[in-house]
Design an enzyme around this catalytic site. Structure first.
Site, PDB file in Angstrom:
ATOM      1  N   TYR A 187      34.451  73.735  66.401  1.00 46.75           N
ATOM      2  CA  TYR A 187      35.419  74.699  66.919  1.00 46.75           C
ATOM      3  C   TYR A 187      35.406  74.867  68.430  1.00 46.75           C
ATOM      4  CZ  TYR A 187      36.203  75.636  62.041  1.00 46.75           C
ATOM      5  OH  TYR A 187      36.510  75.484  60.712  1.00 46.75           O
ATOM      6  N   ARG A 236      40.839  63.184  60.448  1.00 44.60           N
ATOM      7  CA  ARG A 236      40.965  62.351  61.654  1.00 44.60           C
ATOM      8  C   ARG A 236      42.423  62.047  61.999  1.00 44.60           C
ATOM      9  NH1 ARG A 236      36.543  63.981  60.958  1.00 44.60           N
ATOM     10  NH2 ARG A 236      34.579  62.828  60.994  1.00 44.60           N
ATOM     11  N   PHE A 286      34.199  87.602  57.603  1.00 48.86           N
ATOM     12  CA  PHE A 286      35.584  87.618  57.111  1.00 48.86           C
ATOM     13  C   PHE A 286      35.971  86.216  56.658  1.00 48.86           C
ATOM     14  CE2 PHE A 286      35.374  87.589  61.750  1.00 48.86           C
ATOM     15  CZ  PHE A 286      35.927  86.362  62.054  1.00 48.86           C
ATOM     16  N   GLY A 305      44.378  64.803  63.294  1.00 42.78           N
ATOM     17  CA  GLY A 305      44.788  65.910  64.149  1.00 42.78           C
ATOM     18  C   GLY A 305      45.416  67.080  63.425  1.00 42.78           C
ATOM     19  N   GLU A 319      30.198  74.428  60.950  1.00 44.00           N
ATOM     20  CA  GLU A 319      29.534  73.402  61.753  1.00 44.00           C
ATOM     21  C   GLU A 319      29.743  73.724  63.222  1.00 44.00           C
ATOM     22  OE1 GLU A 319      29.661  69.158  60.578  1.00 44.00           O
ATOM     23  OE2 GLU A 319      31.053  69.813  59.009  1.00 44.00           O
TER      24      GLU A 319
END
Length: 424
Positions: free
Chosen positions: A145, A112, A424, A114, A141
């Protein structure tokens, strides 16, 4: 607090590894049975890396194809990620460089702040500098992204069939033959087979060095699912045109005993596909087949007398794409029809003149857009795995010219769904 984002040095490799979940024995995947894993556990068990393993991994890290970046907080590595150099097969068959995001983590005590956003920005800048107009990843998750511009572009099924239900619609005479081979033979076959597959399969990526070297080792895998068995198919001329890797793990639970788990499967033609599944679905002393990493348009379903026999256990996204250069990306692939459409992407207007032979994409400032979208939607649409009309229905694409979304669908459609079996 002083934050620095930069590539690591060789002396910092072990410190970088120590921030990654897999090196700490922490989960790397959401707690659900994965589409890429044929076993019954939600995730294969995690084991913390030993000092000896860290030493070995650190030696393997700093290569030309592995490009790590780390977040230093007051001089200490608190998070990091890396880009691996791979190739992606596009519609039309062109194989282009792609930066593959991997080995990502931030220490729980530094979240949290950054840090991952800063690391990701540095890595994507590195991709652009190297001429990679695409970046990709497999998301642990789904909520992480998208904020960095990535969007799901290929998908996978995990499915199962009871042996008693696995009757085929029509009889089959194999013009070639099947063979069970050892791990060393399989390790030599798979790289050649995969190169043939990725030459024609949209969405497939090139393997990392050493991808199949472990097949020759044999023995028990770390998750205790039993040794791998290797099945290959040869055509009438003796050439390998298909292969499968499967396991028959022991289980104390009668509900799961006799389960054949297919970890990998590739076939270059119908005969190899039919012959390989014919044996895997009728293996002695088994009662169920579970297959992972299967394409969403798996033809086996329609080869069975009862299509309902193939039951989908999990569907999930696989390859996420980030379009780093819209013009180069849209010009790199081919299209299913000839048409011109004006796209507004994140406020910038482009004219796409597309055809089955290629495309030209030019900036069109001031032109009236036919369709408006963001680079996130473009990432999902790019390989043809998601239809523009789906996004319009979700309110994520705006149509300004009647019929433009249908025309865009017609341009981007493929004969087969994009799929990648190698990660990958």
């Amino acid at each position: 607090m002083t934050i620095e984002i930069r590539p690591i040095t060789r002396a910092e490799a072990k410190d970088y590894l120590r921030v990654l979940p897999w090196a700490n024995g922490l989960p790397q995947e959401e707690p659900e049975p994965s589409a890429w894993y044929a076993g019954r556990a939600a995730n294969p068990p995690q084991r913390k890396a030993t000092p000896e393993q860290l030493d070995r991994y650190a030696e393997e890290l700093l290569t030309d194809w592995f490009r790590p970046q780390a977040a230093f907080v007051d001089g200490k590595i608190a998070g990091g990620s890396a880009i691996v150099s791979v190739e992606l097969t596009l519609p039309g068959g062109r194989q282009v460089p792609m930066g593959g995001v991997t080995s990502t983590g931030v220490l729980p005590t530094y979240r949290r702040r950054g840090l991952l956003r800063k690391v990701m920005a540095a890595m994507l800048d590195d991709c652009r500098e190297r001429g990679e107009f695409l970046a990709g990843l497999s998301a642990s998750e789904a909520t992480i992204y998208g904020r960095y511009g990535f969007a799901p572009a290929t998908f996978q099924h995990r499915w199962e069939v009871r042996r008693t239900d696995a009757e085929f619609r029509t009889p089959f005479t194999d013009p070639g033959g099947l063979d069970l081979v050892d791990g060393a033979t399989a390790a030599a076959i798979w790289p050649v087979l995969h190169e043939q597959v990725r030459a024609v399969r949209v969405g497939e990526v090139s393997p990392l060095p050493g991808k199949w070297s472990g097949l020759a080792d044999g023995g028990l895998p770390a998750d205790g699912r039993g040794p791998a068995h290797h099945l290959i198919h040869r055509d009438a001329g003796g050439q390998v045109d298909g292969a499968a890797i499967f396991r028959l793990p022991w289980s104390p639970d009668p509900d799961y005993a006799g389960e054949l788990q297919v970890d990998a499967f590739e076939a270059l033609n119908h005969d190899a596909h039919r012959a390989l599944w014919g044996l895997l679905l009728d293996f002695d002393l088994t009662k169920r087949v579970v297959a992972a990493r299967r394409p969403v348009d798996e033809p086996l379903r329609w080869m069975l007398a009862n299509p309902r026999a193939l039951k989908f256990a999990r569907t999930r996204d696989n390859l996420w794409l980030n379009i780093l250069d819209v013009q180069r990306a849209l010009e790199a692939r081919t299209y299913a029809a000839a048409d011109a459409v004006v796209l507004e992407i994140d406020g910038v207007t482009w004219r796409l003149d597309a055809s089955p032979d290629g495309a030209a994409c030019t900036a069109a400032p001031g032109a009236s857009a036919d369709v408006s979208l963001t680079v996130s939607e473009l990432g999902s649409l790019y390989l043809g795995g998601v239809r523009a009309s789906e996004f319009r229905g979700a309110g994520r694409i705006a149509e300004h010219t009647a019929g433009a979304v249908s025309r865009l669908d017609a341009l981007l459609q493929l004969d087969r769904a994009p799929h990648n079996a190698v990660g990958f």
